[in-house]
Design a protein around this motif. Structure first.
Motif, PDB file in Angstrom:
ATOM      1  N   PHE A 232      68.280 142.225  91.551  1.00 10.98           N
ATOM      2  CA  PHE A 232      68.957 143.204  90.713  1.00 10.98           C
ATOM      3  C   PHE A 232      68.933 142.815  89.372  1.00 10.98           C
ATOM      4  N   LEU A 233      69.886 141.596  89.107  1.00 13.16           N
ATOM      5  CA  LEU A 233      69.837 140.966  87.772  1.00 13.16           C
ATOM      6  C   LEU A 233      68.713 140.382  86.986  1.00 13.16           C
ATOM      7  N   LEU A 234      67.592 140.222  87.737  1.00 11.94           N
ATOM      8  CA  LEU A 234      66.296 139.828  87.301  1.00 11.94           C
ATOM      9  C   LEU A 234      65.564 140.952  86.824  1.00 11.94           C
ATOM     10  N   SER A 235      65.832 142.135  87.330  1.00 13.85           N
ATOM     11  CA  SER A 235      65.036 142.966  87.044  1.00 13.85           C
ATOM     12  C   SER A 235      65.455 144.231  85.968  1.00 13.85           C
ATOM     13  N   PRO A 236      64.327 144.888  85.520  1.00 15.72           N
ATOM     14  CA  PRO A 236      64.590 145.723  84.170  1.00 15.72           C
ATOM     15  C   PRO A 236      65.696 146.749  84.538  1.00 15.72           C
ATOM     16  N   ALA A 237      66.014 146.965  85.703  1.00 15.80           N
ATOM     17  CA  ALA A 237      67.041 147.778  86.038  1.00 15.80           C
ATOM     18  C   ALA A 237      68.485 147.382  85.570  1.00 15.80           C
ATOM     19  N   ALA A 238      68.626 146.008  85.483  1.00 18.64           N
ATOM     20  CA  ALA A 238      69.744 145.408  84.582  1.00 18.64           C
ATOM     21  C   ALA A 238      69.508 145.164  83.172  1.00 18.64           C
ATOM     22  N   SER A 239      69.021 146.094  82.574  1.00 22.94           N
ATOM     23  CA  SER A 239      68.296 145.731  81.106  1.00 22.94           C
ATOM     24  C   SER A 239      69.416 145.336  79.956  1.00 22.94           C
ATOM     25  N   TYR A 240      70.904 145.939  80.417  1.00 24.89           N
ATOM     26  CA  TYR A 240      71.918 145.608  79.382  1.00 24.89           C
ATOM     27  C   TYR A 240      72.808 144.564  79.900  1.00 24.89           C
ATOM     28  N   VAL A 241      72.612 143.887  81.044  1.00 23.60           N
ATOM     29  CA  VAL A 241      73.385 142.926  81.698  1.00 23.60           C
ATOM     30  C   VAL A 241      72.910 141.625  81.178  1.00 23.60           C
ATOM     31  N   SER A 242      73.720 140.893  80.401  1.00 21.65           N
ATOM     32  CA  SER A 242      73.445 139.628  79.948  1.00 21.65           C
ATOM     33  C   SER A 242      74.755 138.790  79.861  1.00 21.65           C
ATOM     34  N   GLY A 243      74.708 137.348  80.275  1.00 17.23           N
ATOM     35  CA  GLY A 243      75.989 136.875  79.948  1.00 17.23           C
ATOM     36  C   GLY A 243      76.962 136.890  81.063  1.00 17.23           C
ATOM     37  N   LEU A 244      76.733 137.634  82.122  1.00 18.53           N
ATOM     38  CA  LEU A 244      77.504 137.833  83.207  1.00 18.53           C
ATOM     39  C   LEU A 244      77.599 136.580  84.305  1.00 18.53           C
ATOM     40  N   ASN A 245      78.931 136.202  84.851  1.00 17.27           N
ATOM     41  CA  ASN A 245      78.859 135.266  85.538  1.00 17.27           C
ATOM     42  C   ASN A 245      79.765 135.588  86.579  1.00 17.27           C
ATOM     43  N   ALA A 246      79.011 136.141  87.689  1.00 17.81           N
ATOM     44  CA  ALA A 246      79.787 137.042  88.828  1.00 17.81           C
ATOM     45  C   ALA A 246      79.814 136.028  90.341  1.00 17.81           C
ATOM     46  N   HIS A 247      80.791 136.327  90.845  1.00 14.91           N
ATOM     47  CA  HIS A 247      81.026 135.720  92.102  1.00 14.91           C
ATOM     48  C   HIS A 247      80.429 136.514  93.305  1.00 14.91           C
ATOM     49  N   VAL A 248      79.962 135.952  94.181  1.00 15.60           N
ATOM     50  CA  VAL A 248      79.282 136.472  95.379  1.00 15.60           C
ATOM     51  C   VAL A 248      80.003 135.682  96.547  1.00 15.60           C
ATOM     52  N   ASP A 249      81.170 136.196  96.973  1.00 10.37           N
ATOM     53  CA  ASP A 249      82.127 135.196  97.663  1.00 10.37           C
ATOM     54  C   ASP A 249      82.772 135.811  98.731  1.00 10.37           C
ATOM     55  N   GLY A 250      82.607 137.107  99.219  1.00  5.55           N
ATOM     56  CA  GLY A 250      83.405 137.703 100.070  1.00  5.55           C
ATOM     57  C   GLY A 250      85.035 137.922  99.592  1.00  5.55           C
ATOM     58  N   ALA A 251      85.198 138.131  98.466  1.00  6.53           N
ATOM     59  CA  ALA A 251      86.442 137.986  97.862  1.00  6.53           C
ATOM     60  C   ALA A 251      87.452 136.729  98.048  1.00  6.53           C
ATOM     61  N   MET A 252      86.689 135.663  98.178  1.00  4.02           N
ATOM     62  CA  MET A 252      87.200 134.405  98.394  1.00  4.02           C
ATOM     63  C   MET A 252      88.198 133.591  97.215  1.00  4.02           C
ATOM     64  N   VAL A 253      87.384 133.650  95.947  1.00  2.00           N
ATOM     65  CA  VAL A 253      88.088 133.117  94.764  1.00  2.00           C
ATOM     66  C   VAL A 253      89.091 134.308  94.116  1.00  2.00           C
ATOM     67  N   THR A 254      90.297 133.988  93.804  1.00  2.00           N
ATOM     68  CA  THR A 254      91.206 134.836  93.361  1.00  2.00           C
ATOM     69  C   THR A 254      91.745 134.799  91.826  1.00  2.00           C
ATOM     70  N   ALA A 255      90.922 133.846  91.346  1.00  2.00           N
ATOM     71  CA  ALA A 255      91.183 133.624  89.924  1.00  2.00           C
ATOM     72  C   ALA A 255      90.653 135.123  89.157  1.00  2.00           C
ATOM     73  N   LEU A 256      91.367 135.180  88.182  1.00  2.00           N
ATOM     74  CA  LEU A 256      90.841 136.116  87.115  1.00  2.00           C
ATOM     75  C   LEU A 256      90.685 135.808  85.757  1.00  2.00           C
ATOM     76  N   PRO A 257      89.367 136.394  85.132  1.00  2.00           N
ATOM     77  CA  PRO A 257      88.841 137.465  85.182  1.00  2.00           C
ATOM     78  C   PRO A 257      87.694 137.225  86.443  1.00  2.00           C
TER      79      PRO A 257
END
Ligand SMILES: NC(=O)c1ccc[n+]([C@@H]2O[C@H](COP(=O)([O-])OP(=O)(O)OC[C@H]3O[C@@H](n4cnc5c(N)ncnc54)[C@H](OP(=O)(O)O)[C@@H]3O)[C@@H](O)[C@H]2O)c1
Length: 257
Positions: A232-257
């Protein structure tokens, strides 16, 4: 939703196995073409056979100086030099504590996580037109150090900073995002678990069960669960998403943001 990935072309680092393979599978499922980059020719041949005619491969080590040129040449030969995106990913750096790792291990870790990726992007970014996308696969160590994975704890935040920096420098032509995996069922995690099992005297099953209990989802992720987000992030559907650093971790990390 149509992601708009049909016939788009991507270089996928670490694409023969694990998380890179998960992204490659998701891209191919959406009609994209992939050039897989990893070291072992046999694993690459197997992955290409399984992914089908949309996949090609180049056997090279992310950490070696000549790799970027080798990948650019393979892209020219296999896809006429066209490129829509890059997945910056390879194997993980060695486990160990900061003051116990050798200079050579630190240097190799730098080359794997930063030196090689920088050279690769220097060679590949000029091949991408407006609308291109880069995806870094990092680690939850970008927010929260992982015990005994000090190379990752020190260098991955630098990789996340590189992704953020490039997101600004390459905007608006090329989007740059990063995904931080928690614990996925891959060879890398099996190897790390085997090392910890040996050190603690636990069985591999006991250790995996204990580790799963630290994840609110109660299990390791499957590579395709990161792969779909990556596609999704590599696709044109994410055309306004850049600079995102997202966790994919089943809610493991609790740090914010
Ligand atoms: N799995 C997780 O839960 C998790 C969590 C946090 C971070 N990560 C990080 O995410 C990345 C991918 O992990 P993974 O679990 O997918 O690992 P994996 O299952 O071991 O797969 C690694 C892939 O990268 C390739 N590779 C390894 N070293 C390479 C090198 N020097 N140059 C080029 N290709 C190389 C491997 O093929 P060859 O061996 O044939 O080269 C394979 O295709 C790693 O950096 C890892 O540290 C993973």
């Amino acid at each position: 939703m149509d992601l708009g990935l049909q016939d788009r072309i991507f270089v996928v680092g670490g694409g023969s196995k694990g998380l890179g393979r998960g992204v490659a599978e998701a891209l191919v499922a959406e009609g994209a073409k992939v050039l897989l980059l990893s070291r072992d020719q046999e694993s690459l041949d197997k992955a290409v056979a399984e992914l089908g005619p949309a996949a090609r491969a180049v056997a090279a080590d992310m950490a070696y100086p000549g790799t970027a040129e080798q990948v650019a040449d393979a892209l020219d030969a296999d896809f006429g030099g066209r490129l829509d995106g890059v997945v910056v990913n390879a194997g993980g750096p060695p486990a160990g504590k900061a003051l116990e790792l050798s200079d050579e291990q630190w240097e190799q870790s730098y080359q794997l996580l930063l030196g090689g990726p920088l050279r690769l992007l220097k060679a590949l970014v000029p091949k991408m037109d407006r609308g291109g996308a880069i995806l870094f696969i990092t680690s939850t160590s970008v927010r929260q150090p992982i015990p005994n994975l000090d190379t990752s704890n020190v260098l991955r935040p630098g990789v996340a900073a590189l992704a953020k920096t490039l997101a600004r420098e390459l905007a608006p032509a090329i989007r740059v995002n990063s995904l931080a995996p928690g614990r996925f069922d891959t060879d890398r995690i099996r190897q790390l678990d085997a090392g910890r099992a040996e050190a603690t005297g636990m069985s591999l099953e006991e250790l995996a069960a204990e580790s799963s209990r630290t994840i609110p989802f109660g299990r390791y992720g499957e590579p395709i669960e990161l792969g779909r987000f990556g596609a999704f992030l590599l696709s044109p559907a994410a055309s306004y998403v850049s600079g995102l650093n997202a966790h994919v971790d089943g809610a493991m990390v609790t740090a914010l943001p």
